[in-house]
Write a protein that holds these residues in place. Structure first.
Motif, PDB file in Angstrom:
ATOM      1  N   TYR A 116      41.016  28.235  39.664  1.00 19.08           N
ATOM      2  CA  TYR A 116      41.911  29.325  39.294  1.00 19.08           C
ATOM      3  C   TYR A 116      43.201  29.136  40.081  1.00 19.08           C
ATOM      4  O   TYR A 116      43.155  28.984  41.309  1.00 19.08           O
ATOM      5  CB  TYR A 116      41.287  30.684  39.624  1.00 19.08           C
ATOM      6  CG  TYR A 116      42.209  31.842  39.362  1.00 19.08           C
ATOM      7  CD1 TYR A 116      42.503  32.233  38.063  1.00 19.08           C
ATOM      8  CD2 TYR A 116      42.807  32.529  40.408  1.00 19.08           C
ATOM      9  CE1 TYR A 116      43.362  33.293  37.808  1.00 19.08           C
ATOM     10  CE2 TYR A 116      43.661  33.590  40.165  1.00 19.08           C
ATOM     11  CZ  TYR A 116      43.940  33.965  38.870  1.00 19.08           C
ATOM     12  OH  TYR A 116      44.796  35.009  38.624  1.00 19.08           O
ATOM     13  N   LYS A 165      46.144  39.513  39.847  1.00 19.00           N
ATOM     14  CA  LYS A 165      44.810  39.967  39.457  1.00 19.00           C
ATOM     15  C   LYS A 165      44.027  40.423  40.684  1.00 19.00           C
ATOM     16  O   LYS A 165      43.735  39.616  41.559  1.00 19.00           O
ATOM     17  CB  LYS A 165      44.047  38.853  38.759  1.00 19.00           C
ATOM     18  CG  LYS A 165      44.519  38.597  37.364  1.00 19.00           C
ATOM     19  CD  LYS A 165      43.565  37.669  36.670  1.00 19.00           C
ATOM     20  CE  LYS A 165      43.491  38.147  35.255  1.00 19.00           C
ATOM     21  NZ  LYS A 165      42.297  37.895  34.587  1.00 19.00           N
ATOM     22  N   LEU A 174      38.684  38.954  39.830  1.00 20.78           N
ATOM     23  CA  LEU A 174      38.520  37.765  39.007  1.00 20.78           C
ATOM     24  C   LEU A 174      37.130  37.746  38.377  1.00 20.78           C
ATOM     25  O   LEU A 174      36.176  38.261  38.952  1.00 20.78           O
ATOM     26  CB  LEU A 174      38.693  36.502  39.854  1.00 20.78           C
ATOM     27  CG  LEU A 174      40.054  36.296  40.496  1.00 20.78           C
ATOM     28  CD1 LEU A 174      40.030  35.056  41.387  1.00 20.78           C
ATOM     29  CD2 LEU A 174      41.141  36.185  39.457  1.00 20.78           C
ATOM     30  N   ASP A 234      38.289  33.559  34.195  1.00 14.50           N
ATOM     31  CA  ASP A 234      39.629  33.282  34.721  1.00 14.50           C
ATOM     32  C   ASP A 234      39.755  31.841  35.209  1.00 14.50           C
ATOM     33  O   ASP A 234      40.863  31.356  35.423  1.00 14.50           O
ATOM     34  CB  ASP A 234      39.964  34.227  35.885  1.00 14.50           C
ATOM     35  CG  ASP A 234      40.093  35.671  35.436  1.00 14.50           C
ATOM     36  OD1 ASP A 234      40.739  35.901  34.393  1.00 14.50           O
ATOM     37  OD2 ASP A 234      39.550  36.553  36.125  1.00 14.50           O
TER      38      ASP A 234
END
Length: 147
Positions: free
Chosen positions: A94, A115, A118, A122
């Motif tokens: 990520y 964000k 997660l 993702d």
């Protein structure tokens, strides 16, 4: 607020760029080269909602793009610094933040994830024998050796 987050991402990644322990990790067919900041490899306390018991590793990478590279032509980036969160179990990553640099080491674009939570969706899965997979394998291997 957006400017503040860009400044924070840029300063965090710029500090990573001054690290002296870079390992050449991989080179793509297009001539891009990627290095790992070995000093930045560490376990992360970030939890992924649907994989709460999973273990994740944080790493900074540097990508350098030659003049005829498609990414450089499209984005104007001579090189970039990225912070990745890696799952060794799934060979996935990520991207948490990045800074693109143009001529004269000038930051031309930055981004930082906002964000707060997660999930496994993702993360981007990597394929065998790709630059992404090589970076993950080297990061995981170094992390296990350093433990």
């Amino acid at each position: 607020m957006k400017r503040l987050s860009m400044l924070l991402a840029g300063s965090a990644l710029a500090m990573s760029a001054s690290a002296v322990d870079w390992l050449d990790a991989s080179e793509s067919e297009s001539g891009s080269s990627f290095s790992l900041d070995l000093d930045s490899i560490e376990g992360s306390d970030i939890k992924v909602l649907d994989d709460y018991k999973g273990k994740y590793i944080s790493v900074f990478i540097n990508g350098t793009y030659p003049a005829d590279n498609k990414y450089r032509k499209e984005h104007g980036a001579y090189y970039d610094n990225q912070q990745l969160l890696i799952s060794c179990k799934n060979a996935s990553y990520y991207r948490r933040a990045y800074v693109n640099y143009g001529p004269n080491n000038k930051a031309i674009k930055s981004w930082q994830s906002k964000k707060p939570i997660l999930t496994s969706t993702d993360f981007k899965l990597t394929s065998p024998k790709t630059v992404g997979r090589t970076i993950i394998e080297q990061t995981c291997s170094y992390y296990k050796q350093a433990k």
